[in-house]
Design a protein around this motif. Structure first.
Motif, PDB file in Angstrom:
ATOM      1  N   ASN A   3       0.815  -1.221   0.000  1.00 45.09           N
ATOM      2  CA  ASN A   3       0.000   0.000   0.000  1.00 45.09           C
ATOM      3  C   ASN A   3       0.845   1.266   0.000  1.00 45.09           C
ATOM      4  O   ASN A   3       0.312   2.370   0.047  1.00 45.09           O
ATOM      5  N   GLY A   4       2.161   1.127  -0.010  1.00 51.41           N
ATOM      6  CA  GLY A   4       3.043   2.289  -0.054  1.00 51.41           C
ATOM      7  C   GLY A   4       3.385   2.871   1.307  1.00 51.41           C
ATOM      8  O   GLY A   4       4.000   3.929   1.376  1.00 51.41           O
ATOM      9  N   HIS A   5       2.992   2.200   2.384  1.00 52.44           N
ATOM     10  CA  HIS A   5       3.320   2.694   3.724  1.00 52.44           C
ATOM     11  C   HIS A   5       4.773   2.367   4.062  1.00 52.44           C
ATOM     12  O   HIS A   5       5.305   1.357   3.623  1.00 52.44           O
ATOM     13  N   PRO A  17       6.384  -7.047  -0.859  1.00 58.66           N
ATOM     14  CA  PRO A  17       5.728  -8.357  -0.980  1.00 58.66           C
ATOM     15  C   PRO A  17       4.240  -8.187  -1.280  1.00 58.66           C
ATOM     16  O   PRO A  17       3.608  -7.227  -0.828  1.00 58.66           O
ATOM     17  N   PRO A  18       3.675  -9.099  -2.055  1.00 58.01           N
ATOM     18  CA  PRO A  18       2.248  -8.984  -2.389  1.00 58.01           C
ATOM     19  C   PRO A  18       1.393  -9.280  -1.158  1.00 58.01           C
ATOM     20  O   PRO A  18       1.823  -9.989  -0.244  1.00 58.01           O
ATOM     21  N   PRO A  19       0.178  -8.749  -1.124  1.00 61.06           N
ATOM     22  CA  PRO A  19      -0.718  -9.056  -0.005  1.00 61.06           C
ATOM     23  C   PRO A  19      -1.035 -10.548   0.016  1.00 61.06           C
ATOM     24  O   PRO A  19      -1.122 -11.183  -1.041  1.00 61.06           O
ATOM     25  N   CYS A  38       3.547  -4.280   8.421  1.00 57.81           N
ATOM     26  CA  CYS A  38       3.245  -2.851   8.360  1.00 57.81           C
ATOM     27  C   CYS A  38       2.397  -2.470   9.572  1.00 57.81           C
ATOM     28  O   CYS A  38       1.398  -3.129   9.871  1.00 57.81           O
ATOM     29  N   THR A  39       2.786  -1.408  10.259  1.00 57.97           N
ATOM     30  CA  THR A  39       2.052  -0.993  11.459  1.00 57.97           C
ATOM     31  C   THR A  39       0.761  -0.256  11.127  1.00 57.97           C
ATOM     32  O   THR A  39      -0.090  -0.104  11.996  1.00 57.97           O
ATOM     33  N   ARG A  40       0.582   0.164   9.886  1.00 53.91           N
ATOM     34  CA  ARG A  40      -0.642   0.895   9.506  1.00 53.91           C
ATOM     35  C   ARG A  40      -1.720  -0.020   8.951  1.00 53.91           C
ATOM     36  O   ARG A  40      -2.894   0.155   9.260  1.00 53.91           O
ATOM     37  N   CYS A  41      -1.340  -0.992   8.100  1.00 47.52           N
ATOM     38  CA  CYS A  41      -2.365  -1.825   7.465  1.00 47.52           C
ATOM     39  C   CYS A  41      -2.215  -3.312   7.756  1.00 47.52           C
ATOM     40  O   CYS A  41      -3.102  -4.091   7.433  1.00 47.52           O
ATOM     41  N   GLY A  42      -1.100  -3.730   8.343  1.00 45.41           N
ATOM     42  CA  GLY A  42      -0.922  -5.134   8.707  1.00 45.41           C
ATOM     43  C   GLY A  42      -0.400  -6.026   7.596  1.00 45.41           C
ATOM     44  O   GLY A  42      -0.201  -7.220   7.801  1.00 45.41           O
ATOM     45  N   LEU A  43      -0.167  -5.473   6.407  1.00 44.48           N
ATOM     46  CA  LEU A  43       0.371  -6.276   5.306  1.00 44.48           C
ATOM     47  C   LEU A  43       1.858  -6.539   5.529  1.00 44.48           C
ATOM     48  O   LEU A  43       2.533  -5.791   6.241  1.00 44.48           O
ATOM     49  N   PRO A  44       2.389  -7.595   4.906  1.00 53.38           N
ATOM     50  CA  PRO A  44       3.829  -7.802   5.008  1.00 53.38           C
ATOM     51  C   PRO A  44       4.579  -6.692   4.272  1.00 53.38           C
ATOM     52  O   PRO A  44       4.113  -6.174   3.261  1.00 53.38           O
ATOM     53  N   ALA A  45       5.728  -6.326   4.809  1.00 57.43           N
ATOM     54  CA  ALA A  45       6.538  -5.261   4.213  1.00 57.43           C
ATOM     55  C   ALA A  45       7.976  -5.739   4.097  1.00 57.43           C
ATOM     56  O   ALA A  45       8.442  -6.544   4.901  1.00 57.43           O
ATOM     57  N   SER A  46       8.677  -5.253   3.072  1.00 53.52           N
ATOM     58  CA  SER A  46      10.082  -5.612   2.878  1.00 53.52           C
ATOM     59  C   SER A  46      10.921  -4.345   2.769  1.00 53.52           C
ATOM     60  O   SER A  46      10.393  -3.243   2.691  1.00 53.52           O
ATOM     61  N   LYS A  47      12.230  -4.541   2.719  1.00 56.23           N
ATOM     62  CA  LYS A  47      13.139  -3.400   2.654  1.00 56.23           C
ATOM     63  C   LYS A  47      13.222  -2.802   1.253  1.00 56.23           C
ATOM     64  O   LYS A  47      13.722  -1.706   1.085  1.00 56.23           O
ATOM     65  N   ASP A  48      12.726  -3.507   0.244  1.00 54.38           N
ATOM     66  CA  ASP A  48      12.783  -3.044  -1.141  1.00 54.38           C
ATOM     67  C   ASP A  48      11.553  -2.180  -1.452  1.00 54.38           C
ATOM     68  O   ASP A  48      10.431  -2.690  -1.527  1.00 54.38           O
ATOM     69  N   ARG A  49      11.749  -0.897  -1.612  1.00 55.00           N
ATOM     70  CA  ARG A  49      10.632   0.030  -1.864  1.00 55.00           C
ATOM     71  C   ARG A  49       9.940  -0.280  -3.186  1.00 55.00           C
ATOM     72  O   ARG A  49       8.719  -0.175  -3.310  1.00 55.00           O
TER      73      ARG A  49
END
Length: 102
Positions: free
Chosen positions: A21-23, A56-58, A41-52
């Motif tokens: 989601n861009g967070h 990672p996909p939802p 992600c602390t805003r939406c709960g999706l997995p997040a990676s270091k690569d902007r």
């Protein structure tokens, strides 16, 4: 309580993680800690990676299935009709015998 009572804090580093989601999430890690490749992600709960550019996909959630949907996966229409007619015959026989059925 100040730093004098607690002691010195460990040296820290902040790492940026990006979700689909861009967070951006920036947790702090100790310098000697192993930094994970993914973080939630602390805003939406999706997995997040270091690569902007390639977050990672939802995760794909399986839709809710009713009991009937699971039964239809296990039984064909012919099997369902046979089971239904057998149950109806049993019910009719019990009613014919005078049994009270609720």
């Amino acid at each position: 309580m100040g730093e004098a009572e607690r002691g010195d804090s460990a040296p820290r580093t902040r790492v940026s993680y990006f979700c689909a989601n861009g967070h951006e999430t920036r947790p702090a890690f100790s310098l000697d800690a192993d930094i994970p490749d993914e973080w939630e992600c602390t805003r939406c709960g999706l997995p997040a990676s270091k690569d902007r550019l390639n977050p990672p996909p939802p995760p794909k959630n399986a839709p809710y299935k009713t009991h009937l949907a699971y039964v239809k996966e296990r039984r064909s229409d012919k099997e369902a009709e046979a089971i239904l007619s057998e149950a109806l015959e049993l019910l009719r026989a019990r009613r014919a015998a005078g049994e009270v059925i609720y």
